[in-house]
Scaffold this active site. Structure first.
Site, PDB file in Angstrom:
ATOM      1  N   HIS A   1      -2.760   7.043   1.874  1.00 18.56           N
ATOM      2  CA  HIS A   1      -3.909   5.713   1.239  1.00 18.56           C
ATOM      3  C   HIS A   1      -5.093   5.756   1.428  1.00 18.56           C
ATOM      4  CE1 HIS A   1      -4.201   1.448   0.593  1.00 18.56           C
ATOM      5  NE2 HIS A   1      -3.770   1.905   1.745  1.00 18.56           N
TER       6      HIS A   1
ATOM      7  N   ASN B   1     -10.141  -0.689  -0.507  1.00 18.01           N
ATOM      8  CA  ASN B   1      -8.647   0.324  -0.802  1.00 18.01           C
ATOM      9  C   ASN B   1      -7.771  -0.825  -2.299  1.00 18.01           C
ATOM     10  OD1 ASN B   1      -5.967  -0.827   0.262  1.00 18.01           O
ATOM     11  ND2 ASN B   1      -5.901  -1.572   1.876  1.00 18.01           N
TER      12      ASN B   1
ATOM     13  N   CYS C   1       0.715  -1.159   0.121  1.00 30.92           N
ATOM     14  CA  CYS C   1      -0.101   0.051   0.512  1.00 30.92           C
ATOM     15  C   CYS C   1       1.060   1.681   0.268  1.00 30.92           C
ATOM     16  CB  CYS C   1      -0.742  -0.047   1.203  1.00 30.92           C
ATOM     17  SG  CYS C   1      -2.111  -1.184   0.609  1.00 30.92           S
TER      18      CYS C   1
END
Ligand code: UT7
Length: 325
Positions: free
Chosen positions: A252, A282, A118
């Site tokens: 993020h 996500n 990520c």
């Protein structure tokens, strides 16, 4: 380009691409024991996009790259460096970035993947910025592209509801160090002692399978808030700025509660935070460029704005970038 000049990177284009297929929380609740209410309340996620069988990390990346190149007003033939952040490559090798290079019809320069899950986009951005600072690239394409749907255990409600597929890209142009618009700083970190908190239980040197994502959600949550906040404070200190100097925070997108906790810790106003986790879930390395794309598209970000990026992911890896737009 001579090595004696000092170069900086300027963002000249942003683009995104999402698969057409929308999967809502209600749809997931038909296959695993979950509910729209639980997912919304605990994560802020309302829906996610899922790649169809014909779509791959490279095909999504090519579309996002084309959009970024178009928005930059340049030709794909100007690009001399492609860095793809992904944890879901098309194949173990070659680098998926080379498939994107080929898909864009680019024959010059070089292309490679970077893997920081990520945090991948901020890692890739620093690498491209460094190449430009050293005079090794004139136009760099930085892409985050993921097909996490392929590494999810669709029977595990604690992980399968959290992720989505997508891709985002930015084009960087080499500019003079005195340019007002430029990447100001990057700060990257990792700590492999936490590698077992978020990992995929497969891979070429350990098994015959690609494997599935496994996560200690609570542990990741705690560290995400701490690490994202500390890398932001470092970015501010390095640039002699305070949180009031930040116009836009593009984090993020993992969980809206993580964003709320970070916002509280660093003292940033909520209306400066770009949030896309509700629609995208996500998307790992794709989440920051996708959020940036939305912000640029909605005219949130304009020239001269101070834009803060920050992420945390498996490894653990984490970091921040500060940009004057
Ligand atoms: O980008 C970095 C990657 N990942 C992340 O950033 C994720 C970070 N972590 C998180 O976002 C949160 O920890 C989660 C969303 C994963 C979980 O939220 P939580 O508030 O920490 O919940 P929990 O794990 O403590 O689970 C609470 C309960 C449990 O039931 P019991 O044991 O209390 O009976 C879970 O079994 O919720 C249950 N649960 C669910 N219930 C309905 C877990 N997943 C689900 C689900 N639907 N999908």
């Amino acid at each position: 380009m001579s090595g004696e000049k000092f170069y900086r990177s300027k963002v000249i284009g942003v683009g995104g691409y999402l698969p057409d297929k929308v999967v809502t929380n209600d749809e997931l609740s038909k296959t695993v024991e979950t509910s729209d209410e639980w997912i919304k309340e605990r994560t802020g996620i309302q829906e996610r996009r899922i790649a169809d069988e014909s779509e791959t990390t490279s095909s999504l990346g090519i579309q996002a790259a084309k959009n970024a190149i178009k928005n930059a007003g340049i030709s794909s033939q100007d690009i001399d460096l492609i860095i793809l952040a992904t944890a879901t490559p098309d194949n173990t090798f070659p680098a998926t970035a080379t498939s994107i290079q080929s898909g864009l019809g680019i024959k010059k320069g070089y292309a490679y993947d970077v893997q920081a899950v990520c945090s991948g986009f901020v890692y890739a951005l620093e690498l491209a910025d460094n190449a430009i600072r050293l005079g090794k690239s004139n136009y760099a394409l930085v892409i985050g592209s993921e097909t996490f749907s392929r590494i999810l255990d669709w029977n595990d409600r604690s992980t399968c509801v959290l992720f989505g597929d997508g891709s985002g890209a930015v084009v960087l142009k080499s500019t003079d160090y005195s340019s007002s618009s430029q990447i100001l700083s990057n700060h990257l970190y990792s700590d492999g002692d936490y590698k077992d908190m978020l990992y995929v239980d497969g891979g070429p040197s350990t098994s015959n399978n690609v494997g599935f994502l496994r996560m200690d959600g609570g542990g990741v949550f705690k560290h995400a808030v701490k690490n994202i906040s500390s890398s932001i404070i470092e970015a501010l200190d390095t640039n002699d700025m305070t949180i009031e100097d930040i116009d836009w925070f593009v984090p993020h997108q993992a969980n809206s509660r993580i964003l709320d906790a970070v916002a509280k810790k660093i003292g940033i106003e909520k209306d400066k935070i770009i949030v896309t986790v509700d629609k995208h879930a996500n998307t790992s390395a794709a989440s920051i460029p996708l959020a940036l794309n939305e912000a640029v598209y909605n005219n949130n970000i304009s020239k001269g704005d101070i834009v803060l990026l920050a992420a945390m992911g498996g490894g653990f890896t984490w970091g921040s970038s500060l940009i004057r737009w």
